[in-house]
Design a protein around this motif. Structure first.
Motif, short mmCIF file in Angstrom:
data_model
loop_
_atom_site.label_atom_id
_atom_site.label_comp_id
_atom_site.label_asym_id
_atom_site.label_seq_id
_atom_site.Cartn_x
_atom_site.Cartn_y
_atom_site.Cartn_z
N GLU A 123 -13.32 -19.98 -11.54
CA GLU A 123 -12.06 -20.56 -12.02
C GLU A 123 -12.14 -22.09 -12.04
O GLU A 123 -11.61 -22.73 -12.96
CB GLU A 123 -10.90 -20.09 -11.15
CG GLU A 123 -10.57 -18.60 -11.34
CD GLU A 123 -9.41 -18.15 -10.48
OE1 GLU A 123 -8.90 -18.98 -9.67
OE2 GLU A 123 -9.01 -16.98 -10.60
N PHE A 124 -12.77 -22.66 -11.03
CA PHE A 124 -12.89 -24.12 -10.99
C PHE A 124 -13.76 -24.62 -12.14
O PHE A 124 -13.44 -25.62 -12.78
CB PHE A 124 -13.50 -24.55 -9.65
CG PHE A 124 -13.41 -26.04 -9.41
CD1 PHE A 124 -12.24 -26.61 -8.94
CD2 PHE A 124 -14.50 -26.87 -9.67
CE1 PHE A 124 -12.15 -27.99 -8.72
CE2 PHE A 124 -14.43 -28.24 -9.46
CZ PHE A 124 -13.24 -28.80 -8.98
N ARG A 125 -14.85 -23.90 -12.44
CA ARG A 125 -15.70 -24.33 -13.57
C ARG A 125 -14.96 -24.20 -14.89
O ARG A 125 -15.08 -25.07 -15.76
CB ARG A 125 -16.98 -23.48 -13.60
CG ARG A 125 -17.85 -23.78 -14.83
CD ARG A 125 -19.12 -22.98 -14.84
NE ARG A 125 -18.92 -21.57 -14.73
CZ ARG A 125 -18.53 -20.78 -15.73
NH1 ARG A 125 -18.24 -21.29 -16.92
NH2 ARG A 125 -18.40 -19.47 -15.53
N ALA A 134 -11.90 -24.56 -15.38
CA ALA A 134 -10.93 -25.66 -15.47
C ALA A 134 -11.61 -27.02 -15.61
O ALA A 134 -10.95 -27.99 -16.02
CB ALA A 134 -10.02 -25.65 -14.24
N HIS A 135 -12.88 -27.11 -15.26
CA HIS A 135 -13.62 -28.37 -15.33
C HIS A 135 -14.98 -28.11 -15.97
O HIS A 135 -16.02 -28.12 -15.31
CB HIS A 135 -13.81 -28.96 -13.92
CG HIS A 135 -12.52 -29.16 -13.17
ND1 HIS A 135 -11.91 -28.14 -12.47
CD2 HIS A 135 -11.72 -30.26 -13.03
CE1 HIS A 135 -10.80 -28.60 -11.91
NE2 HIS A 135 -10.67 -29.88 -12.23
N GLU A 136 -14.96 -27.86 -17.27
CA GLU A 136 -16.15 -27.39 -17.98
C GLU A 136 -17.30 -28.39 -17.96
O GLU A 136 -18.46 -28.03 -18.09
CB GLU A 136 -15.79 -27.05 -19.42
CG GLU A 136 -16.73 -26.06 -20.06
CD GLU A 136 -16.20 -25.55 -21.38
OE1 GLU A 136 -16.01 -26.35 -22.31
OE2 GLU A 136 -15.96 -24.33 -21.49
N SER A 137 -16.98 -29.67 -17.77
CA SER A 137 -18.04 -30.69 -17.73
C SER A 137 -18.98 -30.51 -16.55
O SER A 137 -20.06 -31.12 -16.52
CB SER A 137 -17.42 -32.10 -17.69
OG SER A 137 -16.58 -32.23 -16.56
N LEU A 138 -18.62 -29.65 -15.59
CA LEU A 138 -19.52 -29.36 -14.46
C LEU A 138 -20.84 -28.80 -14.93
O LEU A 138 -21.86 -28.93 -14.24
CB LEU A 138 -18.86 -28.37 -13.50
CG LEU A 138 -17.85 -28.91 -12.48
CD1 LEU A 138 -17.17 -27.76 -11.77
CD2 LEU A 138 -18.54 -29.82 -11.48
N TYR A 191 -22.79 -29.79 -17.13
CA TYR A 191 -23.78 -30.85 -17.31
C TYR A 191 -24.53 -31.17 -16.02
O TYR A 191 -25.63 -31.73 -16.06
CB TYR A 191 -23.11 -32.13 -17.82
CG TYR A 191 -22.61 -32.04 -19.24
CD1 TYR A 191 -23.50 -31.99 -20.30
CD2 TYR A 191 -21.24 -32.00 -19.51
CE1 TYR A 191 -23.04 -31.90 -21.61
CE2 TYR A 191 -20.77 -31.91 -20.82
CZ TYR A 191 -21.68 -31.86 -21.86
OH TYR A 191 -21.22 -31.78 -23.16
N SER A 236 -18.76 -21.32 -24.40
CA SER A 236 -19.03 -21.10 -22.97
C SER A 236 -19.07 -19.61 -22.62
O SER A 236 -19.13 -19.25 -21.45
CB SER A 236 -17.95 -21.80 -22.13
OG SER A 236 -17.96 -23.19 -22.35
#
Length: 428
Positions: free
Chosen positions: A40-42, A44-48, A50, A271
């Motif tokens: 869920e955190f990823r 919400a923060h898709e730039s992770l 990278y 994704s």
């Protein structure tokens, strides 16, 4: 054995199996809760995503420093069941849990069965050591740990039981471990559910009568499943060998794998193929416009992730690949899409892991009895067609899949080509 002796043995197995199941259930519950939070955190923060190469660098350094004795993963577990004298290190459980959660946090395409099996076996071996059991009992407790981990992480205790007996040796079931494995799987599942974990609910396909034309379609279907299973197995092992030979330092080749996943992510433009991919599995049950190449994308994402050394298992990605492939094959062959997805989901892992019975049962536990006998036919044929290979090279085999004489000894799949056979025994 007299009645009192049988009662004592029964009581011992129920007690030890329940203890193993209890610790497996708690471990799976913690793991699944952390995995859900990480996913869920990823999202919400898709730039992770990278940062996956950096995560690979760090995980590789940690495993290089403290994880050398447990890098075999599921293969270490299987080797220990057969021939291990040393206890599986307790640190395997927390390290593989943390490594898998971080793999998913940063978008690696991996599963969860490998983590559950390794945690279960590690904890079961500690219990065996604490109780000072015999070597034979220890092996059976390790099978119970495999069953407890697998059954509790997927909510499929019957499949977990048979998986713990079937995965150890290709073509054989270790019935001597049946009671502890069943106890551990049932108790583990009850504990995991009791701690508030909810498993994915899959659509239930409509029943389809098995007629001669339908049987012919399933045989063609099985050929497609086997071909993709071979591609996955050879791709994962081949990439791992190349990276270990060309880039022997683990942190660097994990970082390169992370770069590969990031590149694939940008190339795919979606994704959908990161992480577990559960939404993609559910979509395959109902979407008649699912992209034809979805299964291939997920296969490549997973091969790069696992081949580079990231932590996790193969089951859920293979479920995605199998369900998406089943969707495509069903459309081509005129079969119901939901049934094709269900059969493909289970049969692909059955072929890749050499566990057709466990996965046929798992399909029933996940989607209902309407999937029978179709899944059993496809899983069995695909299992035979994949030949003597699998995602677990440490699986033992005593006789080739299509019969013939016994081998001179039970050998690992990775050593099969060098194994002599008993010339005095006539083929069967």
């Amino acid at each position: 054995m007299n009645l009192s002796g049988s009662a004592r043995a029964l009581g011992q197995w129920l007690l030890l199996g329940a203890i193993v199941g209890g610790v497996c259930g708690v471990a799976s519950a913690v793991f699944l809760a952390l995995l859900e939070e990480a996913t869920e955190f990823r999202l919400a923060h898709e730039s992770l995503v990278y940062a996956l190469p950096v995560a690979g660098l760090v995980l590789g350094a940690v495993y290089g420093r403290w994880g050398a004795s447990i890098r075999g993963g599921n293969n270490l577990v299987l080797d220990t069941v057969h021939a291990g004298d040393a206890v599986i290190p307790l640190r395997m459980a927390p390290m593989v849990l943390l490594g898998t959660v971080l793999t998913h946090l940063f978008g690696g395409s991996a599963g969860r069965e490998g983590t559950a099996v390794q945690m279960g076996a590690s904890l079961a071996d500690q219990i065996a050591w604490r109780f000072r059991v015999t070597p034979e009992t220890r092996r059976e407790l390790l099978a119970a740990g495999i069953a407890g981990g697998f059954g509790s992480v997927f909510g499929t205790p019957l499949a977990g039981t048979v998986f713990g007996l079937e995965v150890v040796c290709v073509g054989r079931l270790g019935y001597e471990a049946l009671l502890p494995a069943l106890t551990a799987a049932v108790v583990g599942d009850m504990v995991t559910r009791g701690l508030g974990i909810h498993h994915t609910v899959y659509p239930v396909p409509q029943a389809l009568a098995l007629t001669l034309p339908v049987l012919g379609k399933w045989l063609v279907f099985a050929v497609g499943i086997a071909g993709v299973a071979v591609a996955f197995i050879e791709g994962t092992h081949g990439l791992k060998r190349v990276l270990e030979r060309r880039v022997p330092w683990l942190p660097v080749h994990m970082a390169l794998g992370g770069l590969g996943v990031v590149g694939l992510w940008k190339l795919a433009g979606t994704s959908d193929y990161l992480g577990l991919g559960v939404p993609g599995i559910l979509r395959a049950f109902e979407d008649v416009s699912l992209p034809w190449g979805a299964f291939a994308w997920k296969l490549v994402f997973t091969v790069v992730t696992l081949g580079a050394g990231f932590l996790g298992g193969e089951v859920t990605p293979l479920f995605f690949i199998g369900a998406a492939l089943g969707n495509v094959l069903a459309r081509l062959l005129g079969l119901p899409v939901d049934l094709g997805a269900a059969v493909g989901m289970a049969a692909l892992f059955a072929a890749a892991a050499n566990t057709p019975l466990a996965l046929s049962l798992m399909a029933v536990e996940l989607v209902g009895a309407s999937v029978l006998p179709h899944v059993a036919i496809v899983a069995t044929v695909a299992y035979l067609l994949t030949g003597h290979r699998g995602i677990y090279p440490s699986q033992r085999i005593a006789r080739k899949k299509l019969g013939g004489p016994l081998l001179d000894r039970v050998v690992a799949l990775r050593d099969l080509h060098a194994a002599p056979r008993k010339e005095s025994e006539a083929p069967r």
